[in-house]
Design an enzyme around this catalytic site. Sequence first.
Site, mmCIF file in Angstrom:
data_model
loop_
_atom_site.group_PDB
_atom_site.id
_atom_site.type_symbol
_atom_site.label_atom_id
_atom_site.label_comp_id
_atom_site.label_asym_id
_atom_site.label_seq_id
_atom_site.Cartn_x
_atom_site.Cartn_y
_atom_site.Cartn_z
ATOM 1 N N LYS A 68 0.831 -1.209 0.000
ATOM 2 C CA LYS A 68 0.000 0.000 0.000
ATOM 3 C C LYS A 68 0.872 1.267 0.000
ATOM 4 C CE LYS A 68 -0.298 0.041 5.020
ATOM 5 N NZ LYS A 68 -1.004 -0.549 6.156
ATOM 6 N N ARG A 70 -11.634 -0.118 12.893
ATOM 7 C CA ARG A 70 -11.226 0.670 11.723
ATOM 8 C C ARG A 70 -12.005 0.164 10.512
ATOM 9 N NH1 ARG A 70 -4.934 0.769 9.966
ATOM 10 N NH2 ARG A 70 -5.438 -1.364 9.365
ATOM 11 N N TYR A 77 17.645 28.999 6.875
ATOM 12 C CA TYR A 77 16.578 29.749 7.547
ATOM 13 C C TYR A 77 16.740 29.625 9.059
ATOM 14 C CZ TYR A 77 14.325 29.426 2.958
ATOM 15 O OH TYR A 77 14.037 29.487 1.634
HETATM 16 C C1 LIG Z 1 -0.354 -1.804 6.467
HETATM 17 C C2 LIG Z 1 -1.058 -3.065 6.759
HETATM 18 C C3 LIG Z 1 -0.358 -4.244 6.984
HETATM 19 C C4 LIG Z 1 1.155 -4.309 7.017
HETATM 20 O O1 LIG Z 1 1.627 -3.698 8.177
HETATM 21 P P1 LIG Z 1 3.204 -3.607 8.505
HETATM 22 O O2 LIG Z 1 3.222 -3.106 9.893
HETATM 23 O O3 LIG Z 1 3.791 -2.660 7.533
HETATM 24 O O4 LIG Z 1 3.764 -4.967 8.356
HETATM 25 C C5 LIG Z 1 -1.080 -5.395 7.193
HETATM 26 N N1 LIG Z 1 -2.438 -5.381 7.189
HETATM 27 C C6 LIG Z 1 -3.144 -4.271 6.983
HETATM 28 C C7 LIG Z 1 -4.643 -4.329 7.005
HETATM 29 C C8 LIG Z 1 -2.501 -3.069 6.767
HETATM 30 O O5 LIG Z 1 -3.202 -1.952 6.564
#
Ligand SMILES: *Cc1c(COP(=O)(O)O)cnc(C)c1O
Length: 411
Positions: free
Chosen positions: A80, A179, A303
């Site tokens: 993702k 969620r 800055y």
């Molecule tokens: C992002 C995500 C994962 C992976 O999580 P990591 O901590 O990066 O291994 C697994 N399941 C869901 C539903 C997620 O949103």
Amino acid sequence: MVSRRTFLIGSAAGLGVFGTAGAESGRSDVSAAPGRRYSRAAGSGAGFDPWVEIDAGALAHNARVVAELAEGRPVLGVVKNNAYGLGLETAGPVLDSLDEIAGLAVVKTSEAIALRDAGVAKPILLMGLFEERDAPELVARDISLAPYWESAPEVLRSIARRFGRRLSVHLYLDTGMSRLGMPYYRAAPWITELATLPEVAVKGTFMTFTEGDDFDPEQLRRFLDLAREVRARGIDIGRLHAASSHALFHRRNALLDMVRPGLVLYGAFPLGARNDADLRPALRLKARVVRVEQLRPGDSVSYGRNYMAERPTWVATLPVGHADGYPRRAVEGCVVQIRNEVYPVIGAVSASHTIVEIGTEQAVEVGDEATLVGPDDPAIHPNTVAERADMSVYDVLMHLSRGLPKKLINA
Ligand SMILES: *Cc1c(COP(=O)(O)O)cnc(C)c1O
């Protein structure tokens, strides 16, 4: 050194930065016929724009390490958010090619589609909601869906009938994260209805941990009790999966039928697991030095004039900043690697620039490659950058700008 120098002179002339020859060639480009499309290879690392290097060998190595942690269970790789900053189209196909990886998972509809269009052949799971108008695109690409909503049986049946295709799904259950997911305490009849639909193939059932030591065991109990209950009625709910990166280290009793990590595949560690496995950061955030200058005592930097030279001090400027995803707070202790040495970030990280203190010797020159995040020194490891910039390692990766060119190495 000779080859770099030659290359620099060549590229500087080509860019029209130095010398009249360059300026002339620049002008002739600009005066080209209207409507001319300029195309210049991006991501080669040859220009002065920052880029991200993706190490295919490190991704393969990490997938092996993850499969070992998972004791041989299949790995559903989470890609993702632009593959955590590495680039969906770059990292996705590499992960897809690995034996340890059973499939890939995303949250956004656009990413599920882009992943398939980038050539990914293995199953792709969309772990988010989609608009029904996107169903044709998803079904055409054989994207697995993750239903959690009440009307899923009717909706999925109607989509399946419309396209004459059986839909692959992973049922998303909520065991306490609140969620996404169907709340576990009213999921049993819903699961039964979905799993007995001829139009739907249930390939898996999954949940997400809240990653707290006290509550995770209760979440797992809720999940397994429910799974046992429906399975006892002869209902096939496919592979159970819950383990993200954190659980691979800290919930060894929750590996179930498949694991679902993201972070560790890219070579970073979840909290409390630093160096508990031989993972290698699979990316480098890189840029080339664009200015080297010696400060006089009393000269200030950037800055806010947060840094003042006390003695004659060489500094170097890198054309990469917080708009590219390098943390603003990197100035509070992060370092950058140039020519196998690390140098502290000073002054302020601005939108497009970062300045480092080189010291009393002029040890670097314009054109040198710098690595701001990567595997080559523990001081620039993504987890170290996260600690020093007081942020999550997820942010160090995922905040990398989508627009950074990606260069794949060791493919
Ligand atoms: C992002 C995500 C994962 C992976 O999580 P990591 O901590 O990066 O291994 C697994 N399941 C869901 C539903 C997620 O949103």
